[in-house]
Design an enzyme around this catalytic site. Structure first.
Site, short mmCIF file in Angstrom:
data_model
loop_
_atom_site.label_atom_id
_atom_site.label_comp_id
_atom_site.label_asym_id
_atom_site.label_seq_id
_atom_site.Cartn_x
_atom_site.Cartn_y
_atom_site.Cartn_z
N SER A 56 -9.82 1.50 3.08
CA SER A 56 -8.95 2.30 2.35
C SER A 56 -7.81 1.49 1.51
O SER A 56 -7.22 2.03 0.48
CB SER A 56 -8.12 3.13 3.20
N LYS A 81 1.05 -1.24 -0.04
CA LYS A 81 0.20 -0.06 -0.07
C LYS A 81 0.96 1.23 -0.06
O LYS A 81 1.86 1.05 0.43
CB LYS A 81 -1.01 -0.11 1.31
N SER A 138 -9.52 -1.30 7.28
CA SER A 138 -9.17 -0.81 5.78
C SER A 138 -8.46 -2.16 5.07
O SER A 138 -8.15 -1.97 3.93
CB SER A 138 -8.38 0.25 5.99
#
Lengths: 463, 101
Positions: free
Chosen positions: A131, A56, A155
């Site tokens: 996310s 990420k 997330s």
């Protein structure tokens, strides 16, 4: 013919050279990511490796960009590796790219990325969740066998659920956050996305462990996390969280009931559990997380790194204008809410009270884990929603984390495992939660469920 | 909890965020809606549960030691300079903060 990237990592890596594996990932990204937009940066020079992995874009890797999905960091290049990246490299992994995310990991759909949303590989008109939507979409679309995400309120698990892959959040403190750009330090934890439970346990084993550079990182022994994935669930006690599921209906409820039946048929003991304050999790979360975020994001001031406003003539203008131009709407909303909750006159009524309700919630979880080995809920209250459906209604977006945020607030580990598809062919997901440091047992339960159902074998049509 | 424009301005100043009036009004309305939802926490009986219960971050001993390895540290200065919006002679450059007009 089965594509290499359709295989679990733990099976596929035996039959292929490290160079071929990484090249297969790079080719898949080239072919598919124009549509999915899971990646913000692709490392075309990725070294040959037995584990090609995506991370990420709020986790730093040396000499690669780290944007956090934000204009304020669009040109930032990290001088060092996060601890998880160091550990991955040391075990023979290679970073093939940085994945898309809601700006500073604030969101549940990846629509708050300053660089455009990631799309759901099962239906490109729908969100990938967030996310860590890029990490989930990259694994679901068979572009990489594994990806790291980060969790503050679900997330990793929520996008994994919406994309039909395994998403896992470890116990708070189990994985070092050194090199993870801080959002809410009392909640943040790095997690893993994979196709299968065994892959997840193996990758987790690489990144878990103490790191003196993160003072919250635990000295608790690292376990052999994949040891029990085939051990079954006979005699294990699962609690259905009554307050979480009692108002749930429709396809998500039917799918959840069917998932529980799979556990029951495997010899698990299924009973109702009670966590009376679980319904307050989102309200607690949006005070605690935002308060910490407002402090953590004060470092983006246009002075040392990141965007500086070209119109700023005074130091105050450097602060106000750089942040005003560099942060997106959701990040500003959260900084404002957090600043409010910590401000003089409101601290006790908001931040103090939220922490006290959080303490109560933690106590209730501890009580429930005296009677149960696991607590179960759906991972998300709904399947992937259309892009744009919730962007004008922040509260509706927040409520998507209603089942995932509790585990962050109490610091316990939890895993999302695919539990089938709705009538439109969109993935649904079962969440299994365990007590602190109960990761090995979590992989056992999730491994049983996966082995009985095999939903991971179906790949999205759009790839 | 109702947030009006003046309160939103006070918070924006604390948070070092620039908004125009329309943006501030929109923010105030959104904050009001979210805080109204959060106000349900007032109904919870929290007797016996403390704010700081077990949420204390452990501190390491206050002994200086390198946080990155030597090779990284040697190259870091150049990269720090490259990431800086304004840099001269090994310093970050900001607008003048004392004297002047």
């Amino acid at each position: 013919m089965t594509d290499l990237l359709d295989l679990p990592w733990t099976e596929g890596r035996a039959d292929v050279s490290p160079r071929e594996y990484v090249d297969a990932c790079l080719r898949a990204i080239e072919a598919r990511d124009e549509k999915v937009h899971a990646f913000l940066h692709v490392n075309a020079d990725a070294d040959a490796a037995a584990l090609p992995i995506a991370i990420k874009d709020n986790i730093v890797a040396r000499n690669m960009p780290t944007t956090c999905g934000s204009q304020i960091l669009r040109d930032f290049v990290s001088p060092f590796d996060a601890t998880v990246v160091e550990r991955l490299r040391a075990s023979g992994a290679s970073i093939v790219g940085k994945t898309n995310l809601d700006e500073f990991a604030m969101g549940s759909s990846t629509e708050h990325s300053a660089f455009g949303p990631a799309r759901n590989p099962w239906d490109l008109s729908r969100v990938a969740g967030g996310s860590s939507g890029g990490s989930a979409a990259a694994v679901a679309a068979r572009m990489v066998p594994a990806a790291l995400g980060s969790e503050t309120g679900g997330s990793v698990r929520q996008p994994a659920a919406l994309c039909g892959v395994v998403g896992f959040k470890p116990t708070y403190g189990r994985v070092s956050r050194w090199g993870l750009v801080a959002f809410a330090s009392g909640l943040d934890q790095i997690g893993v996305v994979t196709k299968t439970v065994r892959d997840c346990a193996e990758v987790f084993g690489i990144i878990a462990g103490h790191d003196p550079r993160d003072s919250t990182s635990s000295t608790h022994d690292v376990d052999d996390y994949a040891a029990d994935v085939s051990a079954g669930v006979k005699g294990l006690r699962f609690g259905i969280v009554r307050e979480a599921v009692e108002q749930l209906g429709g396809e998500v409820r039917a799918n959840f009931d069917a998932a529980v039946d799979v556990l029951r048929r495997g010899g698990a003991i299924i009973e109702e559990a009670s966590v009376p304050s679980i319904g307050y999790a989102i309200a607690i979360y949006y005070i605690v997380a935002n308060a910490e975020a407002s402090a953590n994001l004060s470092r983006f001031d246009g002075v040392r790194y990141g965007h500086r406003s070209e119109r700023a003539r005074t130091l105050d203008e450097v602060y106000f204008d750089s942040r005003g131009e560099g942060f997106g709407a959701e990040v500003k909303r959260r900084i404002m809410l957090g600043t409010f909750a910590l401000s003089s006159g409101y601290y006790d009524a908001y931040y103090g009270r939220a922490q006290r309700v959080r303490a109560k919630l933690r106590h209730e979880f501890e009580e429930a884990f005296r009677s149960f080995d696991y607590l179960v809920t759906p991972t998300s209250p709904e399947a992937a929603f259309p892009i744009g459906a919730k962007t004008e209604d922040p509260l509706a977006m927040y409520l998507n984390d209603v089942f995932t945020a509790p585990a962050n607030l109490v610091g316990t580990p939890a895993i999302a495992v695919p539990s089938g598809f709705n009538a439109e062919g969109l993935p649904l997901s079962l969440q299994i939660m365990g007590p602190h440091f109960g990761e090995r047992a979590l992989f056992r339960a999730a491994g049983f469920f996966e082995n009985e159902t095999g939903y991971w074998k179906k790949a999205p049509l759009s790839t | 909890m109702k947030i009006d424009r003046a309160e939103a301005r006070r918070i924006a100043d604390l948070a070092h965020l620039e908004f125009d009036d329309a943006g501030l009004d929109r923010m105030a309305a959104e904050m009001t809606k979210i805080l109204t939802y959060i106000d349900q926490l007032r109904e919870v009986d929290v007797e016996g549960f403390e704010e700081r219960e077990r949420h204390v971050t452990p501190m390491r001993e206050d002994e200086p030691r390198p946080s990155v390895d030597r090779e990284v540290a040697l190259n870091a200065r150049e990269q720090v300079a490259r990431n800086a919006p304004a840099w001269r002679d090994g310093f970050f450059v900001v607008p003048k903060v004392i004297g002047g007009d």
